[in-house]
Design an enzyme around this catalytic site. Structure first.
Site, PDB file in Angstrom:
ATOM      1  N   GLU A  53      -6.154  -0.609  -5.923  1.00 24.46           N
ATOM      2  CA  GLU A  53      -7.613   0.821  -5.299  1.00 24.46           C
ATOM      3  C   GLU A  53      -7.312   2.036  -5.732  1.00 24.46           C
ATOM      4  O   GLU A  53      -6.055   2.186  -5.665  1.00 24.46           O
ATOM      5  CB  GLU A  53      -7.536  -0.333  -3.898  1.00 24.46           C
ATOM      6  CG  GLU A  53      -7.800  -1.749  -3.403  1.00 24.46           C
ATOM      7  CD  GLU A  53      -8.504  -2.006  -2.586  1.00 24.46           C
ATOM      8  OE1 GLU A  53      -9.450  -1.114  -2.148  1.00 24.46           O
ATOM      9  OE2 GLU A  53      -8.210  -3.057  -2.493  1.00 24.46           O
ATOM     10  N   LYS A 106     -16.894   1.902  -1.325  1.00 27.19           N
ATOM     11  CA  LYS A 106     -15.241   2.269  -0.724  1.00 27.19           C
ATOM     12  C   LYS A 106     -15.261   3.129  -2.081  1.00 27.19           C
ATOM     13  O   LYS A 106     -14.022   3.260  -2.292  1.00 27.19           O
ATOM     14  CB  LYS A 106     -14.349   1.705  -0.040  1.00 27.19           C
ATOM     15  CG  LYS A 106     -14.352   0.058  -0.512  1.00 27.19           C
ATOM     16  CD  LYS A 106     -13.496  -0.715   0.164  1.00 27.19           C
ATOM     17  CE  LYS A 106     -13.707  -1.571  -0.150  1.00 27.19           C
ATOM     18  NZ  LYS A 106     -12.284  -3.107   0.236  1.00 27.19           N
ATOM     19  N   THR A 138       0.581  -3.472  -7.275  1.00 27.60           N
ATOM     20  CA  THR A 138      -0.237  -3.512  -9.010  1.00 27.60           C
ATOM     21  C   THR A 138       0.675  -2.940  -9.732  1.00 27.60           C
ATOM     22  O   THR A 138       0.814  -1.820  -9.537  1.00 27.60           O
ATOM     23  CB  THR A 138      -1.827  -2.452  -8.366  1.00 27.60           C
ATOM     24  OG1 THR A 138      -2.537  -2.528  -7.169  1.00 27.60           O
ATOM     25  CG2 THR A 138      -1.983  -1.701 -10.120  1.00 27.60           C
ATOM     26  N   LYS A 190     -16.976 -13.780   2.810  1.00 28.76           N
ATOM     27  CA  LYS A 190     -17.411 -13.147   2.805  1.00 28.76           C
ATOM     28  C   LYS A 190     -18.651 -14.055   1.890  1.00 28.76           C
ATOM     29  O   LYS A 190     -18.889 -15.532   2.735  1.00 28.76           O
ATOM     30  CB  LYS A 190     -16.740 -12.671   0.593  1.00 28.76           C
ATOM     31  CG  LYS A 190     -15.505 -11.425   0.890  1.00 28.76           C
ATOM     32  CD  LYS A 190     -15.323 -10.801  -0.345  1.00 28.76           C
ATOM     33  CE  LYS A 190     -14.129  -9.630  -0.175  1.00 28.76           C
ATOM     34  NZ  LYS A 190     -13.949  -9.419  -1.474  1.00 28.76           N
ATOM     35  N   ARG A 203     -15.867  -9.970   8.209  1.00 32.77           N
ATOM     36  CA  ARG A 203     -14.892 -10.531   7.984  1.00 32.77           C
ATOM     37  C   ARG A 203     -13.411 -11.848   8.420  1.00 32.77           C
ATOM     38  O   ARG A 203     -13.596 -12.238   7.976  1.00 32.77           O
ATOM     39  CB  ARG A 203     -14.563  -9.804   6.564  1.00 32.77           C
ATOM     40  CG  ARG A 203     -14.576  -8.589   6.262  1.00 32.77           C
ATOM     41  CD  ARG A 203     -15.255  -9.480   5.448  1.00 32.77           C
ATOM     42  NE  ARG A 203     -14.457  -9.862   4.076  1.00 32.77           N
ATOM     43  CZ  ARG A 203     -13.333  -9.336   3.435  1.00 32.77           C
ATOM     44  NH1 ARG A 203     -13.384  -8.303   2.737  1.00 32.77           N
ATOM     45  NH2 ARG A 203     -12.741  -9.909   2.680  1.00 32.77           N
ATOM     46  N   HIS A 220       0.238  -1.637   0.308  1.00 33.53           N
ATOM     47  CA  HIS A 220      -0.156  -0.057   0.365  1.00 33.53           C
ATOM     48  C   HIS A 220       0.866   1.094  -0.176  1.00 33.53           C
ATOM     49  O   HIS A 220       1.906   1.594   1.233  1.00 33.53           O
ATOM     50  CB  HIS A 220      -0.802   0.549   1.370  1.00 33.53           C
ATOM     51  CG  HIS A 220      -2.051  -1.423   1.062  1.00 33.53           C
ATOM     52  ND1 HIS A 220      -3.354  -0.506   0.384  1.00 33.53           N
ATOM     53  CD2 HIS A 220      -1.840  -1.874   2.213  1.00 33.53           C
ATOM     54  CE1 HIS A 220      -3.943  -2.026   0.907  1.00 33.53           C
ATOM     55  NE2 HIS A 220      -3.941  -2.904   1.046  1.00 33.53           N
ATOM     56  N   ASN A 279      -4.037   3.703  -3.411  1.00 35.14           N
ATOM     57  CA  ASN A 279      -3.129   3.465  -3.811  1.00 35.14           C
ATOM     58  C   ASN A 279      -2.968   4.494  -4.677  1.00 35.14           C
ATOM     59  O   ASN A 279      -1.148   4.968  -5.216  1.00 35.14           O
ATOM     60  CB  ASN A 279      -2.557   1.996  -3.903  1.00 35.14           C
ATOM     61  CG  ASN A 279      -2.874   1.506  -2.697  1.00 35.14           C
ATOM     62  OD1 ASN A 279      -2.242   1.719  -1.187  1.00 35.14           O
ATOM     63  ND2 ASN A 279      -3.552  -0.061  -2.109  1.00 35.14           N
TER      64      ASN A 279
END
Length: 338
Positions: free
Chosen positions: A110, A259, A77, A198, A283, A41, A113
């Protein structure tokens, strides 16, 4: 080849500074974990008390201080903050230094970031295509001596990665929460990464069928891809304490719609603080009973996940690692084999 059953530790870079996190990861190897994965991140989920150490130099330090755990990103990423060529160079170097121990976990990213760097944050289809092209370029750079590449999003001219391990390049795992990226993992990746907690139907009706569809289209078998799931767990003698520990990670319980596009950790923190503790804990496997942890973790193993990476939300990570190493991992190994 049968994919082995492995148990890993999620080093939470959002919650701890690099030196403290390194101590925890070294302990994970000592108490019997098979792998350590670090999140990547630029900014954490929470502004107050949050951290965001860079993953690549941290992995180098971890590799030098350990001898056998697999180490990798979950997930990085390779499309905005990092040019794919730089990612190829970084992980080729790690692969030479720590052969057969390094994993490159990648995802589409995301806003938190990437979007705050002045780029126009694209819609999911473009992020998916960028990821696919980035993986193609990274692998080409690892495979060929000299690369010229002209893609839709990335260009490389006369590039050589000079330090790389030709015999066993670093495996690439694709992180996914939807069918398109999961199908891509089945077609081209060495591993598939997703997260727990989930609705069950997401795994049984969407993700795993998409993975098998990708495998089938590429003429591959289930043994050709490692199935990794980050499992969020909170084990304490007092169940209320186990539940309350999850407060720091409340933003994980936000829906994608809640979000979407949020690129400021101060705003992400505000959104998370609005959630009731029951939703923040939703979660996680929250229990005071080790047997319940084994049973609920076993549900994911029965689905076919072979690499389970455990994320504890509390401040006492050393206590978590020792307890899981003593009470949970041996039971899982005895029950399922490893």
């Amino acid at each position: 080849m049968t994919v082995p059953l492995r148990f890993g530790y999620k080093a939470s870079a959002e919650q701890f500074g690099p030196n403290e996190l390194l101590d925890f990861a070294i302990l994970a190897e000592e108490v019997g974990f098979d792998s350590v994965f670090i999140s990547d991140h630029l900014q954490p989920w929470l502004h107050e008390g949050g951290h965001a150490p860079a993953s690549v130099p941290w992995l180098g330090a971890l590799g030098a201080r350990t001898s056998k755990v697999l180490i990798g990103t979950s997930v990085l990423t390779p499309t905005f903050r990092y040019n794919p060529t730089v990612v190829a160079q970084d992980f080729a170097t790690l692969g030479v230094m720590f052969p057969r121990r390094v994993i490159l976990g990648v995802g589409t990213g995301e806003a938190l970031n990437e979007a705050n760097l002045g780029i126009e944050w694209p819609d999911p289809p473009e992020r998916f295509q960028r990821l696919k092209e980035a993986i193609e370029l990274i692998r080409l750079l690892w495979a060929d001596d000299r690369v010229t590449y002209e893609g839709k999003y990335y260009t490389a001219r006369n590039i050589t990665i000079y330090d790389k391990h030709d015999d066993h390049p670093v495996p690439i795992y694709i992180g996914a929460a939807g069918p398109a990226a999961t199908r891509l993992a089945g077609r081209i990746a060495d591993g598939f990464i997703t997260t727990s907690g989930k609705k069950p139907g997401l795994y049984t009706e969407t993700l795993l069928p998409a993975l098998h569809d990708g495998l089938q289209k590429a003429g591959r078998t289930a043994d050709d891809v490692d199935t990794l799931i980050e499992i969020k767990v909170s084990l304490e003698d007092d169940k209320d304490v186990a539940r309350d520990k999850t407060r720091f990670w409340a933003p994980l319980a936000l829906s994608p719609e809640e979000k979407m596009g949020v690129d400021d950790p101060i705003e992400m923190q505000r959104l998370g603080e609005q959630l009731p503790i029951e939703r923040a804990a939703s979660r996680f496997i929250v229990s005071d009973d080790p047997d319940e942890h084994v049973e609920r973790i076993g549900w994911y193993i029965d689905l076919g996940f072979r690499h389970l990476v455990f994320h504890d939300p509390g401040d006492d990570q050393a206590g978590f690692l020792r307890r899981y190493g003593e009470e949970i991992l041996p039971r899982l190994r005895a029950r399922y084999g490893a």
